[in-house]
Design a protein around this motif. Structure first.
Motif, PDB file in Angstrom:
ATOM      1  N   ARG A   9       0.848  -1.181   0.000  1.00 32.47           N
ATOM      2  CA  ARG A   9       0.000   0.000   0.000  1.00 32.47           C
ATOM      3  C   ARG A   9       0.892   1.242   0.000  1.00 32.47           C
ATOM      4  NH1 ARG A   9      -5.094  -0.255   2.420  1.00 32.47           N
ATOM      5  NH2 ARG A   9      -5.167   1.988   1.967  1.00 32.47           N
ATOM      6  N   ALA A  10       0.526   2.231  -0.779  1.00 34.37           N
ATOM      7  CA  ALA A  10       1.345   3.445  -0.870  1.00 34.37           C
ATOM      8  C   ALA A  10       1.477   4.128   0.478  1.00 34.37           C
ATOM      9  CB  ALA A  10       0.742   4.391  -1.907  1.00 34.37           C
ATOM     10  N   GLY A  11       0.443   4.076   1.287  1.00 41.49           N
ATOM     11  CA  GLY A  11       0.473   4.730   2.587  1.00 41.49           C
ATOM     12  C   GLY A  11       1.487   4.149   3.543  1.00 41.49           C
ATOM     13  N   GLU A  12       1.933   2.910   3.278  1.00 40.25           N
ATOM     14  CA  GLU A  12       2.921   2.289   4.168  1.00 40.25           C
ATOM     15  C   GLU A  12       4.251   3.031   4.150  1.00 40.25           C
ATOM     16  OE1 GLU A  12       3.130  -2.119   4.343  1.00 40.25           O
ATOM     17  OE2 GLU A  12       1.667  -2.056   2.708  1.00 40.25           O
ATOM     18  N   LEU A  13       4.535   3.761   3.078  1.00 36.69           N
ATOM     19  CA  LEU A  13       5.820   4.451   2.968  1.00 36.69           C
ATOM     20  C   LEU A  13       5.839   5.767   3.732  1.00 36.69           C
ATOM     21  CD1 LEU A  13       6.746   3.842  -0.779  1.00 36.69           C
ATOM     22  CD2 LEU A  13       7.121   2.389   1.216  1.00 36.69           C
ATOM     23  N   GLU A  14       4.698   6.182   4.249  1.00 38.58           N
ATOM     24  CA  GLU A  14       4.656   7.442   4.997  1.00 38.58           C
ATOM     25  C   GLU A  14       5.471   7.362   6.286  1.00 38.58           C
ATOM     26  OE1 GLU A  14       0.572   8.371   5.633  1.00 38.58           O
ATOM     27  OE2 GLU A  14       0.127   8.670   3.503  1.00 38.58           O
ATOM     28  N   SER A  15       5.634   6.155   6.826  1.00 40.92           N
ATOM     29  CA  SER A  15       6.385   5.999   8.075  1.00 40.92           C
ATOM     30  C   SER A  15       7.868   5.742   7.850  1.00 40.92           C
ATOM     31  CB  SER A  15       5.790   4.852   8.903  1.00 40.92           C
ATOM     32  OG  SER A  15       5.798   3.637   8.174  1.00 40.92           O
ATOM     33  N   GLY A  16       8.299   5.681   6.587  1.00 41.52           N
ATOM     34  CA  GLY A  16       9.722   5.506   6.304  1.00 41.52           C
ATOM     35  C   GLY A  16       9.970   4.396   5.297  1.00 41.52           C
ATOM     36  N   PRO A  17      11.251   4.103   4.999  1.00 38.45           N
ATOM     37  CA  PRO A  17      11.605   3.084   4.013  1.00 38.45           C
ATOM     38  C   PRO A  17      11.051   1.714   4.390  1.00 38.45           C
ATOM     39  CG  PRO A  17      13.507   4.431   4.549  1.00 38.45           C
ATOM     40  CD  PRO A  17      12.444   4.777   5.548  1.00 38.45           C
ATOM     41  N   LEU A  18      10.771   0.913   3.377  1.00 31.50           N
ATOM     42  CA  LEU A  18      10.187  -0.415   3.570  1.00 31.50           C
ATOM     43  C   LEU A  18      10.971  -1.433   2.744  1.00 31.50           C
ATOM     44  CD1 LEU A  18       7.708  -2.118   4.659  1.00 31.50           C
ATOM     45  CD2 LEU A  18       6.642  -1.637   2.443  1.00 31.50           C
ATOM     46  N   ARG A  19      11.273  -2.560   3.339  1.00 35.55           N
ATOM     47  CA  ARG A  19      11.962  -3.638   2.630  1.00 35.55           C
ATOM     48  C   ARG A  19      10.927  -4.573   1.993  1.00 35.55           C
ATOM     49  NH1 ARG A  19      16.880  -6.621   2.577  1.00 35.55           N
ATOM     50  NH2 ARG A  19      16.646  -8.900   2.493  1.00 35.55           N
ATOM     51  N   PHE A  20      11.185  -4.989   0.745  1.00 39.44           N
ATOM     52  CA  PHE A  20      10.331  -5.959   0.076  1.00 39.44           C
ATOM     53  C   PHE A  20      11.202  -6.802  -0.837  1.00 39.44           C
ATOM     54  CE2 PHE A  20       7.451  -7.695  -3.069  1.00 39.44           C
ATOM     55  CZ  PHE A  20       6.358  -8.060  -2.297  1.00 39.44           C
ATOM     56  N   VAL A  21      10.927  -8.096  -0.879  1.00 34.33           N
ATOM     57  CA  VAL A  21      11.662  -9.002  -1.771  1.00 34.33           C
ATOM     58  C   VAL A  21      10.772  -9.334  -2.954  1.00 34.33           C
ATOM     59  CG1 VAL A  21      12.800 -11.239  -1.998  1.00 34.33           C
ATOM     60  CG2 VAL A  21      12.992  -9.949   0.142  1.00 34.33           C
ATOM     61  N   LEU A  22      11.227  -8.996  -4.160  1.00 36.63           N
ATOM     62  CA  LEU A  22      10.482  -9.231  -5.392  1.00 36.63           C
ATOM     63  C   LEU A  22      11.289 -10.165  -6.285  1.00 36.63           C
ATOM     64  CD1 LEU A  22       8.162  -8.647  -7.371  1.00 36.63           C
ATOM     65  CD2 LEU A  22       9.382  -6.581  -8.087  1.00 36.63           C
ATOM     66  N   LEU A  23      10.703 -11.340  -6.587  1.00 37.78           N
ATOM     67  CA  LEU A  23      11.385 -12.331  -7.416  1.00 37.78           C
ATOM     68  C   LEU A  23      12.774 -12.657  -6.875  1.00 37.78           C
ATOM     69  CD1 LEU A  23      10.214 -11.123 -10.933  1.00 37.78           C
ATOM     70  CD2 LEU A  23       9.807 -13.399  -9.974  1.00 37.78           C
ATOM     71  N   GLY A  24      12.861 -12.721  -5.554  1.00 39.32           N
ATOM     72  CA  GLY A  24      14.122 -13.049  -4.900  1.00 39.32           C
ATOM     73  C   GLY A  24      15.086 -11.895  -4.753  1.00 39.32           C
ATOM     74  N   SER A  25      14.719 -10.703  -5.270  1.00 38.59           N
ATOM     75  CA  SER A  25      15.603  -9.535  -5.197  1.00 38.59           C
ATOM     76  C   SER A  25      15.171  -8.617  -4.056  1.00 38.59           C
ATOM     77  CB  SER A  25      15.554  -8.755  -6.512  1.00 38.59           C
ATOM     78  OG  SER A  25      16.002  -9.541  -7.591  1.00 38.59           O
ATOM     79  N   PRO A  26      16.024  -8.418  -3.035  1.00 38.11           N
ATOM     80  CA  PRO A  26      15.669  -7.521  -1.928  1.00 38.11           C
ATOM     81  C   PRO A  26      15.662  -6.061  -2.374  1.00 38.11           C
ATOM     82  CG  PRO A  26      17.394  -9.080  -1.292  1.00 38.11           C
ATOM     83  CD  PRO A  26      17.287  -9.127  -2.785  1.00 38.11           C
ATOM     84  N   LEU A  27      14.569  -5.371  -2.109  1.00 38.12           N
ATOM     85  CA  LEU A  27      14.410  -3.974  -2.500  1.00 38.12           C
ATOM     86  C   LEU A  27      14.151  -3.117  -1.268  1.00 38.12           C
ATOM     87  CD1 LEU A  27      11.864  -4.409  -5.445  1.00 38.12           C
ATOM     88  CD2 LEU A  27      14.362  -4.506  -5.572  1.00 38.12           C
ATOM     89  N   VAL A  28      14.444  -1.823  -1.406  1.00 35.44           N
ATOM     90  CA  VAL A  28      13.992  -0.839  -0.430  1.00 35.44           C
ATOM     91  C   VAL A  28      13.055   0.109  -1.174  1.00 35.44           C
ATOM     92  CG1 VAL A  28      16.084   0.556  -0.799  1.00 35.44           C
ATOM     93  CG2 VAL A  28      14.613   0.997   1.177  1.00 35.44           C
ATOM     94  N   LEU A  29      11.880   0.301  -0.625  1.00 33.78           N
ATOM     95  CA  LEU A  29      10.887   1.210  -1.197  1.00 33.78           C
ATOM     96  C   LEU A  29      10.804   2.435  -0.313  1.00 33.78           C
ATOM     97  CD1 LEU A  29       8.159  -1.539  -1.673  1.00 33.78           C
ATOM     98  CD2 LEU A  29       9.819  -0.787  -3.375  1.00 33.78           C
TER      99      LEU A  29
END
Length: 328
Positions: A18-38
């Motif tokens: 959810r876009a609103g989740e980024l309001e509290s700061g950076p978020l880690r997510f793994v997409l297709l095995g690739s760790p990302l920071v959003l």
């Protein structure tokens, strides 16, 4: 199907949070095995970078946003949305061009952040009703399931499971034979239509404003390659419910299931909480079965003699096999 072994899957857009989740700061997510920071810069921009600082490999997702830049928690290096290092507190002068981390395409649609790891083959699916004032949008699911995206998509188009998996909700146990399907194939997708007799229990009677104990659903289903579905349900009284479900591949075993609903009634007529509770209960019935299935089933195309209700899944597998046989 092991999604991390299919590089072509990197060439699609996926909703990740959810876009609103980024309001509290950076978020880690793994997409297709690739760790990302959003992260969001606070001025309307959303970004996705590799979750690994180019200096000492710390997780950038543990950092913070400072004046629109993402700051590493280890030594305070700051990066812009293109992954370029724009500040190194420990040095003066020009920052070397090599000080950067991989960046990925990111944008917001339907209230979610979408990411593509490589140049996308298609755009983010167009859900026209999301911009139609006659419809309201309700967020329903954003959670990991231990099942493959392909399995969830096959299930979404499988009319034979309704009388059994959903026998305690809307499935009609007296109607185990699935309806006839009308199928149309696109370059990167599929459309299936069916008219389905369903049970209409008391809670759904209230949601649909229909007193009949049974009714007919007009099902119009669109598959967006690789793991997206738009299900339009139309009822005899004019109520339209559009269930959009996406299975974003985290790794070979797990998918982030994101679902939102569009409805042409109003909050005063039917509270959002009631519709969401019903749809979440339906999703829980599917999840209970899907998490018992194998996530690494190969793309078996020798299924031509299976039930007619298996046809959409066979077509999906054929299109994916064609995609995987060529380079993007």
């Amino acid at each position: 199907m092991l999604v991390t072994q299919q590089p072509q899957l990197r060439n699609f857009w996926y909703p990740v949070c959810r876009a609103g989740e980024l309001e509290s700061g950076p978020l880690r997510f793994v997409l297709l095995g690739s760790p990302l920071v959003l992260w969001a810069d606070g001025w309307g921009g959303v970004f996705a970078l590799a979750d690994r600082c180019c200096h000492r490999t710390a997780r950038l997702s543990q950092g913070q946003v400072v004046e629109g830049a993402l700051q590493c928690p280890y030594h305070g290096w700051q990066f812009d949305g293109e992954g370029r290092c724009v500040r190194v507190p420990q040095i003066c002068g020009q920052i070397p061009e090599s000080y950067r981390v991989p960046a990925y395409a990111a944008q917001v649609a339907y209230g979610y952040v979408w990411v593509a790891l490589e140049e996308p083959l298609t755009g983010i699916p167009t859900i026209a009703e999301a911009s139609d004032p006659a419809f309201r949008l309700m967020h329903q699911l954003c959670e990991p399931w231990r099942c493959s995206g392909l399995r969830l998509m096959e299930n979404s188009f499988d009319m034979a499971h309704l009388a059994f998996v959903h026998c305690n909700s809307f499935g009609d146990a007296e109607q185990p034979i699935p309806p006839r399907l009308e199928t149309e194939v696109y370059e990167y997708g599929l459309r299936v239509r069916a008219w389905v007799p369903v049970v209409n229990p008391p809670e759904q009677q209230q949601n649909l404003q229909m007193a009949d104990p049974k009714t007919i659903q007009s099902n119009d289903m669109v598959w967006y390659m690789p793991f997206g579905r738009k299900l339009t349900l139309t009822y005899g009284n004019g109520i339209v419910r559009i269930i959009c479900t996406f299975a974003t591949p985290i790794d070979d075993a797990t998918s982030q299931v994101i679902q939102f609903c569009l409805s042409n009634d109003t909050e005063a007529e039917v509270p959002e909480a009631d519709i969401t509770a019903w749809e979440r209960a339906i999703a829980a019935e599917d999840r209970g079965i899907l998490e018992t299935t194998d996530y690494d089933t190969p793309l078996d195309l020798a299924q031509e003699q299976h039930m007619a209700s298996d046809k959409p899944g066979i077509l999906m597998r054929r299109q994916l096999a064609q995609l995987f046989s060529r380079s993007c």
